[in-house]
Design a protein around this motif. Structure first.
Motif, PDB file in Angstrom:
ATOM      1  N   PRO A   1       8.289   7.378  -0.215  1.00  0.00           N
ATOM      2  CA  PRO A   1       9.724   7.339  -0.537  1.00  0.00           C
ATOM      3  C   PRO A   1      10.382   6.088   0.049  1.00  0.00           C
ATOM      4  O   PRO A   1       9.894   5.527   1.037  1.00  0.00           O
ATOM      5  CB  PRO A   1      10.278   8.610   0.110  1.00  0.00           C
ATOM      6  N   PRO A   2      11.486   5.642  -0.560  1.00  0.00           N
ATOM      7  CA  PRO A   2      12.119   4.380  -0.147  1.00  0.00           C
ATOM      8  C   PRO A   2      12.485   4.328   1.336  1.00  0.00           C
ATOM      9  O   PRO A   2      12.367   3.276   1.957  1.00  0.00           O
ATOM     10  CB  PRO A   2      13.382   4.318  -1.023  1.00  0.00           C
ATOM     11  N   ASN A   3      12.923   5.450   1.927  1.00  0.00           N
ATOM     12  CA  ASN A   3      13.330   5.379   3.336  1.00  0.00           C
ATOM     13  C   ASN A   3      12.120   5.129   4.255  1.00  0.00           C
ATOM     14  O   ASN A   3      12.221   4.444   5.264  1.00  0.00           O
ATOM     15  CB  ASN A   3      14.095   6.645   3.766  1.00  0.00           C
TER      16      ASN A   3
ATOM     17  N   ARG B   1       0.833  -1.199   0.000  1.00  0.00           N
ATOM     18  CA  ARG B   1       0.000   0.000   0.000  1.00  0.00           C
ATOM     19  C   ARG B   1       0.873   1.256   0.000  1.00  0.00           C
ATOM     20  O   ARG B   1       0.592   2.235  -0.694  1.00  0.00           O
ATOM     21  CB  ARG B   1      -0.925  -0.019   1.216  1.00  0.00           C
ATOM     22  N   ALA B   2       1.964   1.224   0.803  1.00  0.00           N
ATOM     23  CA  ALA B   2       2.861   2.384   0.858  1.00  0.00           C
ATOM     24  C   ALA B   2       3.521   2.606  -0.495  1.00  0.00           C
ATOM     25  O   ALA B   2       3.605   3.739  -0.983  1.00  0.00           O
ATOM     26  CB  ALA B   2       3.913   2.170   1.945  1.00  0.00           C
TER      27      ALA B   2
ATOM     28  N   ALA C   1      18.047  26.838  13.512  1.00  0.00           N
ATOM     29  CA  ALA C   1      16.962  26.264  14.314  1.00  0.00           C
ATOM     30  C   ALA C   1      16.527  24.887  13.818  1.00  0.00           C
ATOM     31  O   ALA C   1      15.735  24.219  14.463  1.00  0.00           O
ATOM     32  CB  ALA C   1      15.751  27.215  14.288  1.00  0.00           C
ATOM     33  N   GLU C   2      17.096  24.452  12.677  1.00  0.00           N
ATOM     34  CA  GLU C   2      16.587  23.268  11.986  1.00  0.00           C
ATOM     35  C   GLU C   2      17.137  21.954  12.549  1.00  0.00           C
ATOM     36  O   GLU C   2      18.325  21.835  12.842  1.00  0.00           O
ATOM     37  CB  GLU C   2      16.983  23.378  10.498  1.00  0.00           C
ATOM     38  N   GLU C   3      16.227  20.960  12.688  1.00  0.00           N
ATOM     39  CA  GLU C   3      16.673  19.582  12.907  1.00  0.00           C
ATOM     40  C   GLU C   3      16.660  18.924  11.527  1.00  0.00           C
ATOM     41  O   GLU C   3      15.631  18.436  11.077  1.00  0.00           O
ATOM     42  CB  GLU C   3      15.716  18.848  13.864  1.00  0.00           C
ATOM     43  N   TYR C   4      17.841  18.890  10.866  1.00  0.00           N
ATOM     44  CA  TYR C   4      17.860  18.432   9.475  1.00  0.00           C
ATOM     45  C   TYR C   4      17.493  16.954   9.339  1.00  0.00           C
ATOM     46  O   TYR C   4      16.787  16.558   8.437  1.00  0.00           O
ATOM     47  CB  TYR C   4      19.254  18.623   8.872  1.00  0.00           C
ATOM     48  N   LEU C   5      18.069  16.119  10.185  1.00  0.00           N
ATOM     49  CA  LEU C   5      17.924  14.660  10.033  1.00  0.00           C
ATOM     50  C   LEU C   5      18.386  14.207   8.641  1.00  0.00           C
ATOM     51  O   LEU C   5      17.839  13.271   8.064  1.00  0.00           O
ATOM     52  CB  LEU C   5      16.478  14.209  10.284  1.00  0.00           C
ATOM     53  N   SER C   6      19.396  14.888   8.139  1.00  0.00           N
ATOM     54  CA  SER C   6      19.897  14.595   6.786  1.00  0.00           C
ATOM     55  C   SER C   6      21.376  14.975   6.739  1.00  0.00           C
ATOM     56  O   SER C   6      21.945  15.411   7.749  1.00  0.00           O
ATOM     57  CB  SER C   6      19.113  15.429   5.762  1.00  0.00           C
TER      58      SER C   6
ATOM     59  N   ALA D   1       5.605   5.458  11.745  1.00  0.00           N
ATOM     60  CA  ALA D   1       5.597   4.216  10.967  1.00  0.00           C
ATOM     61  C   ALA D   1       6.175   2.932  11.570  1.00  0.00           C
ATOM     62  O   ALA D   1       5.563   1.879  11.465  1.00  0.00           O
ATOM     63  CB  ALA D   1       6.249   4.472   9.615  1.00  0.00           C
ATOM     64  N   ARG D   2       7.332   2.970  12.192  1.00  0.00           N
ATOM     65  CA  ARG D   2       8.033   1.718  12.542  1.00  0.00           C
ATOM     66  C   ARG D   2       7.176   0.727  13.342  1.00  0.00           C
ATOM     67  O   ARG D   2       6.839   0.978  14.498  1.00  0.00           O
ATOM     68  CB  ARG D   2       9.244   2.028  13.410  1.00  0.00           C
ATOM     69  N   PRO D   3       6.913  -0.454  12.791  1.00  0.00           N
ATOM     70  CA  PRO D   3       6.111  -1.421  13.550  1.00  0.00           C
ATOM     71  C   PRO D   3       6.870  -2.057  14.718  1.00  0.00           C
ATOM     72  O   PRO D   3       6.244  -2.608  15.625  1.00  0.00           O
ATOM     73  CB  PRO D   3       5.710  -2.477  12.513  1.00  0.00           C
ATOM     74  N   ASN D   4       8.208  -1.963  14.738  1.00  0.00           N
ATOM     75  CA  ASN D   4       8.934  -2.551  15.866  1.00  0.00           C
ATOM     76  C   ASN D   4       8.621  -1.836  17.178  1.00  0.00           C
ATOM     77  O   ASN D   4       8.700  -2.407  18.251  1.00  0.00           O
ATOM     78  CB  ASN D   4      10.445  -2.541  15.608  1.00  0.00           C
ATOM     79  N   VAL D   5       8.225  -0.540  17.075  1.00  0.00           N
ATOM     80  CA  VAL D   5       7.870   0.198  18.290  1.00  0.00           C
ATOM     81  C   VAL D   5       6.701  -0.482  19.003  1.00  0.00           C
ATOM     82  O   VAL D   5       6.608  -0.446  20.234  1.00  0.00           O
ATOM     83  CB  VAL D   5       7.523   1.675  17.958  1.00  0.00           C
ATOM     84  N   THR D   6       5.820  -1.118  18.239  1.00  0.00           N
ATOM     85  CA  THR D   6       4.655  -1.781  18.824  1.00  0.00           C
ATOM     86  C   THR D   6       5.081  -2.825  19.847  1.00  0.00           C
ATOM     87  O   THR D   6       4.585  -2.851  20.982  1.00  0.00           O
ATOM     88  CB  THR D   6       3.816  -2.418  17.698  1.00  0.00           C
ATOM     89  N   ALA D   7       6.020  -3.685  19.459  1.00  0.00           N
ATOM     90  CA  ALA D   7       6.480  -4.719  20.387  1.00  0.00           C
ATOM     91  C   ALA D   7       7.353  -4.138  21.490  1.00  0.00           C
ATOM     92  O   ALA D   7       7.227  -4.510  22.665  1.00  0.00           O
ATOM     93  CB  ALA D   7       7.243  -5.808  19.626  1.00  0.00           C
TER      94      ALA D   7
END
Lengths: 408, 408
Positions: free
Chosen positions: A56-58, A49-50, A302-307, A118-124
């Motif tokens: 995007p791939p990431n 579905r995604a 002020a930016e959190e780029y995460l890149s 998104a990350r489903p591992n957080v669920t567990a």
């Protein structure tokens, strides 16, 4: 409704022994393995579905589960079983002058609401940490992972019931509309604490709209300050590691400050090393003197780029570095590189962030690195918990006072 | 504006040594004495205005200052000076496997907002506790005490400045309109925590409207449960003390539960003793069999009377007592009277309140009684602090991590 069932189930869980909870955690780990086919099939739906939706791939990669990732989730649950039980820990105690015996004891919150992306591992992970700390959990994941989360929670719930605890201590909140987030935020009295994990927008909206107490997590505009007295080899290694070792995480460095006295010696080296690693440097006038550095705006600082981007500036002295950090930081993690003890002491005292590091990469602010064994998030607020949150941070306390007919 | 000045002043205060802060506290105590005439004159204005407005005598009494009460406030400040400084306390620490030195250290919140009702002594108490814990404070008292508060704060500010700290660490927020409360509740980023002290309505409105994190204090619908295995002499003394020793406080008992097995023996005695002390008993059918007991409604069981009234019911067993408490309690303080160890253990484990007492009056839930030396309020929430809040509860923590060029 879900919250009421969680509240009812929380009473029994709060009284469960460590042995009961650890049995449930082991059963949960086993269930992820025995339900592997169902979980991976559900995850394949979410991934398809995604991809159809043009994600995007990431993002697709964060969503995707593999047998290895599922085994990692199971291993995480077993590790939580191996950690000490925070519930019942006596935080302090004394016998008062009148003979009353006073103990402050850790107790579960009761019901924890997790709102995450998104990350489903957080669920567990979240289910395991909450169960071990005696809390019922309401899991509100992303709609993009709804099939995966449903399959994971079905496996976990059956395991919890098999182990003799009420399955309603782990519940999935439907992700089909934003209304379910709103209900969590208004469930004061039924939900004891909400923990949003995700982007800055999600966290801000929960903080502003929730009447349930919130623990803010994870926005990190982290700084590295290279002092006049820095060992420039260490500084270079730390800046490159903090920026590039993993860019998408909250403890990655986003901004570099360099003392003017070492600018001539350090700027060419650090810019070259960053550019070699693929980083775009957004710099002030001093940095712009070097090839390839693009101008930094106020928004950049002020930016959190995460890149693979970093903002950079030269500062006249330590005080100017502290002022810059005070202005722009999200109070997550800041590091100083210096061999000067007085500079290190002043920086660590004056910088008001969850973690302040001396001669170490910002990437160390992490529950695993700190030795906490499990981490539900990194708090960037000052109330209750600050920095990486392990099992003890998932508890409250109560005072138990024992007398023999004492009156005032 | 006030909040910005508080934020600016908080940076210096956070770095102040214990010696500097204790000097300021002693100077504040002295100033209350040297400004006695001005403070009492201002207070006389407030008292006259309250009396002209027809305020009931107990409200006027809470508002009134005397030379003795002022001396008590000064003494309170000196006692805070004598307490250990929570700032800088190392909560935990270790050396990690990679050699990184990790310390979790107490630090001030930064800026604390206090919103409170009539008593002007809270102005000095809160200023002292906040200063000692390194926090700038914004004091938003009641408009009925505005002249008193202005005179007290003027004295305190001059003393703080004389002692070499910035006077803006103590500021009075005008009480001329409710807008100033709203501004405090919206000052996210400038104010780190709000502590409302007062009636249930005030606290509820702050909790619901504030985007600044809040610590709820003080609403107490406290229960005494007299178990089947109670020593009925102890039970009688505890019930009467918990209800009548001081009725206007949050740790006074408001509800009495009695195990059915001891109802015949205990009800006549306890009702007579309470009625002798002037208490109206609002009881269930079993209690209504006794003269003078009035019928209790659902609202009675939920009520924090703060008066010579108590709700009362007979319960079939310990579990029913716990269920009743779960339904009606404000989770402040509950007490069990029993000689049965198993009953005591189950009650203290299953009852989810800030304080759970065995064979002791609910009146003991108090920072002074617990030996904390100073108390800013009694938290009835689970996040951050629960129960009586002393100096350590007025701090956050940060992690200070020291390495030698560590990277991941």
């Amino acid at each position: 409704m879900l919250a009421e069932r969680a509240r009812a189930a929380s009473h029994g869980l709060a009284l469960a022994t460590r042995a009961q909870k650890d049995r449930a955690l082991e059963a949960m780990a086993d269930a992820l393995c025995t339900h592997e086919d169902a979980i991976l099939a559900a995850n394949a739906e979410d991934v398809a579905r995604a991809e159809d939706g043009g994600a995007p791939p990431n993002i697709v990669d964060r969503l995707r589960l593999t047998p290895e990732r599922l085994a990692g989730m199971a291993q995480g649950l077993r590790e939580v079983a191996g950690l000490p039980d925070p519930v019942g820990e006596v935080v302090r105690g004394s016998t008062l002058a009148n003979g009353l015996e006073l103990r402050q004891v850790r107790v579960p919150f009761g019901v924890v609401g997790m709102i995450y992306e998104a990350r489903p591992n957080v669920t567990a992970d979240a289910a395991g940490i909450c169960l071990k700390s005696g809390n019922a959990v309401l899991l509100r994941g992303s709609s993009s992972a709804s099939a995966s989360n449903a399959a994971i929670v079905a496996a976990l719930r059956s395991a919890v019931a098999d182990a003799g605890l009420e399955s309603d201590v782990v519940q999935l909140v439907p992700a089909d509309s934003r209304d379910t987030v709103k209900e969590l935020m208004r469930a004061r009295g039924l939900v004891d604490v909400l923990i949003p994990r995700g982007g800055a927008g999600l966290i801000r909206s929960v903080v502003e709209e929730s009447t349930v107490p919130v623990i803010e997590t994870g926005v990190g505009n982290c700084h590295v300050y290279v002092d006049r007295a820095a060992d420039l080899d260490k500084a270079l290694a730390i800046v490159v590691n903090a920026k590039t070792q993993r860019t998408s995480v909250c403890n990655a460095a986003e901004s570099l400050l360099v003392h003017a006295d070492v600018a001539d010696a350090f700027l060419p080296r650090v810019v070259a090393a960053l550019q070699d690693a693929g980083v775009t440097v957004h710099g002030d006038a001093a940095f712009q003197a070097l090839d390839g550095v693009v101008p930094a705006t106020d928004e950049d600082y002020a930016e959190e780029y995460l890149s693979l981007d970093i903002s950079a500036a030269v500062v006249p002295d330590l005080e100017a570095a502290i002022r810059h950090i005070r202005r722009y930081s999200s109070q997550h993690t800041e590091a100083i590189v210096t061999e000067d003890l007085a500079a290190a002491r002043h920086f660590t005292a004056a910088v008001d962030s969850a973690a302040v590091l001396v001669n170490a990469s910002t990437r160390f602010t992490d529950g695993g690195e700190f030795g906490f064994g499990a981490e539900i998030g990194i708090s960037t607020q000052k109330l209750h918990a600050r920095g990486p949150m392990g099992l003890p941070e998932m508890t409250s306390t109560k005072y138990v006072v024992t007398g023999d007919g004492h009156v005032r």
